[in-house]
Design a protein around this motif. Structure first.
Motif, PDB file in Angstrom:
ATOM      1  N   ASP A  45       0.845  -1.196   0.000  1.00 31.21           N
ATOM      2  CA  ASP A  45       0.000   0.000   0.000  1.00 31.21           C
ATOM      3  C   ASP A  45       0.880   1.247   0.000  1.00 31.21           C
ATOM      4  O   ASP A  45       1.411   1.653   1.037  1.00 31.21           O
ATOM      5  N   ALA A  46       1.032   1.879  -1.152  1.00 33.48           N
ATOM      6  CA  ALA A  46       1.922   3.029  -1.293  1.00 33.48           C
ATOM      7  C   ALA A  46       1.443   4.226  -0.483  1.00 33.48           C
ATOM      8  O   ALA A  46       2.252   5.008   0.034  1.00 33.48           O
ATOM      9  N   THR A  47       0.130   4.384  -0.352  1.00 33.67           N
ATOM     10  CA  THR A  47      -0.409   5.505   0.428  1.00 33.67           C
ATOM     11  C   THR A  47      -0.054   5.345   1.901  1.00 33.67           C
ATOM     12  O   THR A  47       0.372   6.297   2.555  1.00 33.67           O
ATOM     13  N   ALA A  48      -0.213   4.138   2.423  1.00 36.56           N
ATOM     14  CA  ALA A  48       0.143   3.872   3.815  1.00 36.56           C
ATOM     15  C   ALA A  48       1.637   4.085   4.033  1.00 36.56           C
ATOM     16  O   ALA A  48       2.060   4.608   5.072  1.00 36.56           O
ATOM     17  N   THR A  49       2.437   3.686   3.057  1.00 40.00           N
ATOM     18  CA  THR A  49       3.888   3.857   3.163  1.00 40.00           C
ATOM     19  C   THR A  49       4.238   5.334   3.289  1.00 40.00           C
ATOM     20  O   THR A  49       5.042   5.725   4.147  1.00 40.00           O
ATOM     21  N   LYS A  50       3.649   6.158   2.449  1.00 46.45           N
ATOM     22  CA  LYS A  50       3.941   7.595   2.467  1.00 46.45           C
ATOM     23  C   LYS A  50       3.494   8.232   3.780  1.00 46.45           C
ATOM     24  O   LYS A  50       4.220   9.036   4.374  1.00 46.45           O
ATOM     25  N   GLN A  51       2.300   7.869   4.245  1.00 44.57           N
ATOM     26  CA  GLN A  51       1.787   8.429   5.499  1.00 44.57           C
ATOM     27  C   GLN A  51       2.675   8.020   6.672  1.00 44.57           C
ATOM     28  O   GLN A  51       2.965   8.833   7.556  1.00 44.57           O
ATOM     29  N   LEU A  52       3.107   6.770   6.665  1.00 42.24           N
ATOM     30  CA  LEU A  52       3.941   6.277   7.754  1.00 42.24           C
ATOM     31  C   LEU A  52       5.322   6.937   7.719  1.00 42.24           C
ATOM     32  O   LEU A  52       5.889   7.255   8.769  1.00 42.24           O
ATOM     33  N   PHE A  53       5.840   7.147   6.535  1.00 42.87           N
ATOM     34  CA  PHE A  53       7.131   7.826   6.396  1.00 42.87           C
ATOM     35  C   PHE A  53       7.066   9.213   7.040  1.00 42.87           C
ATOM     36  O   PHE A  53       7.981   9.621   7.764  1.00 42.87           O
ATOM     37  N   GLU A  54       5.979   9.925   6.798  1.00 44.40           N
ATOM     38  CA  GLU A  54       5.823  11.265   7.361  1.00 44.40           C
ATOM     39  C   GLU A  54       5.699  11.208   8.880  1.00 44.40           C
ATOM     40  O   GLU A  54       6.314  12.008   9.596  1.00 44.40           O
ATOM     41  N   SER A  55       4.943  10.252   9.395  1.00 44.35           N
ATOM     42  CA  SER A  55       4.753  10.128  10.848  1.00 44.35           C
ATOM     43  C   SER A  55       6.049   9.746  11.554  1.00 44.35           C
ATOM     44  O   SER A  55       6.408  10.314  12.585  1.00 44.35           O
ATOM     45  N   LEU A  56       6.762   8.769  10.983  1.00 44.77           N
ATOM     46  CA  LEU A  56       8.007   8.317  11.600  1.00 44.77           C
ATOM     47  C   LEU A  56       9.094   9.393  11.514  1.00 44.77           C
ATOM     48  O   LEU A  56       9.914   9.519  12.428  1.00 44.77           O
ATOM     49  N   SER A  57       9.084  10.159  10.437  1.00 44.55           N
ATOM     50  CA  SER A  57      10.073  11.238  10.295  1.00 44.55           C
ATOM     51  C   SER A  57       9.885  12.280  11.386  1.00 44.55           C
ATOM     52  O   SER A  57      10.864  12.814  11.933  1.00 44.55           O
TER      53      SER A  57
END
Length: 214
Positions: A45-57
């Protein structure tokens, strides 16, 4: 976590990220939402990946020395490489992710063998995630040997020997896949057969069976 489309590794590592309670590593809070997003991300899920990247950053800004957080973020960065179509971005995210994974391993402390994430010792989760990712990277990154070594070192460690196969199955699956790729047929059969007999009916056992049959 892998650079290309690697369902096998996504499932194996995703299995380690099932519901975790209050056992998360000290000073490191990963929300239920983040865990759910991670599971979706490893499934593609590319959308979940992007959202998680932002949260973890954002979380990284306050917890830069957490081995667990560095591994999570590094894993997600390699997923970003998987998801983008632009070659230069693939390279950028893949290299950044692997570098952060190296940092995560270097940051591991003795207490990480006791602290848990998803009911798995942090040190095991970190090294298994790195090992499973490294063996899947394209040859140009020259990461296969270090990934395989991480996995076999974990399997020979006291911490793995003290845990049930239900917790260590993903490590054995990745080690079995790596052994097969390296032409070490007997080792591959040994690792994969242990998973099939130890956790029959599980996703890991299914993957192990497919590897043995291939």
């Amino acid at each position: 976590m892998a650079y290309g489309k690697t369902v096998l590794i996504a499932v194996a590592i995703g299995a380690l990220l099932v519901v975790s309670g209050a056992n998360a590593a000290p000073a490191m809070v990963v929300s239920t939402t983040m865990k759910s997003q991670y599971e979706s991300a490893v499934e593609g899920d590319a959308t979940a990946t992007k959202q998680l990247f932002e949260s973890l950053s954002k979380l990284y800004q306050t917890t830069p020395d957490s081995a667990l957080l560095n591994m999570l973020l590094g894993s997600v960065e390699t997923m970003m490489a998987r998801d983008t179509w632009l070659p230069w971005r693939k390279l950028k995210y893949a290299e950044a992710g692997m570098s952060r994974m190296d940092k995560a391993i270097a940051l591991l402390q003795p207490e990480d063998e006791i602290s848990t994430f998803a009911d798995t010792p942090v040190s095991l989760w970190v090294k298994t995630t790195a090992g499973c990712t490294f063996i899947e990277m394209p040859e140009m990154f020259n990461r296969f040997d270090s990934g395989y070594q991480l996995l076999t070192e974990m399997l020979d460690s006291d911490i793995v020997k003290s845990l049930p196969i239900s917790v260590t199955a993903a490590t054995y699956v990745c080690a079995g896949k790596a052994a097969k790729q390296a032409g070490q047929t007997q080792a591959a059969k040994q690792y994969l057969a242990l998973v099939m007999s130890g956790v029959p009916g599980s996703k890991e056992a299914m993957i192990a069976g497919e590897l043995l049959a291939d």
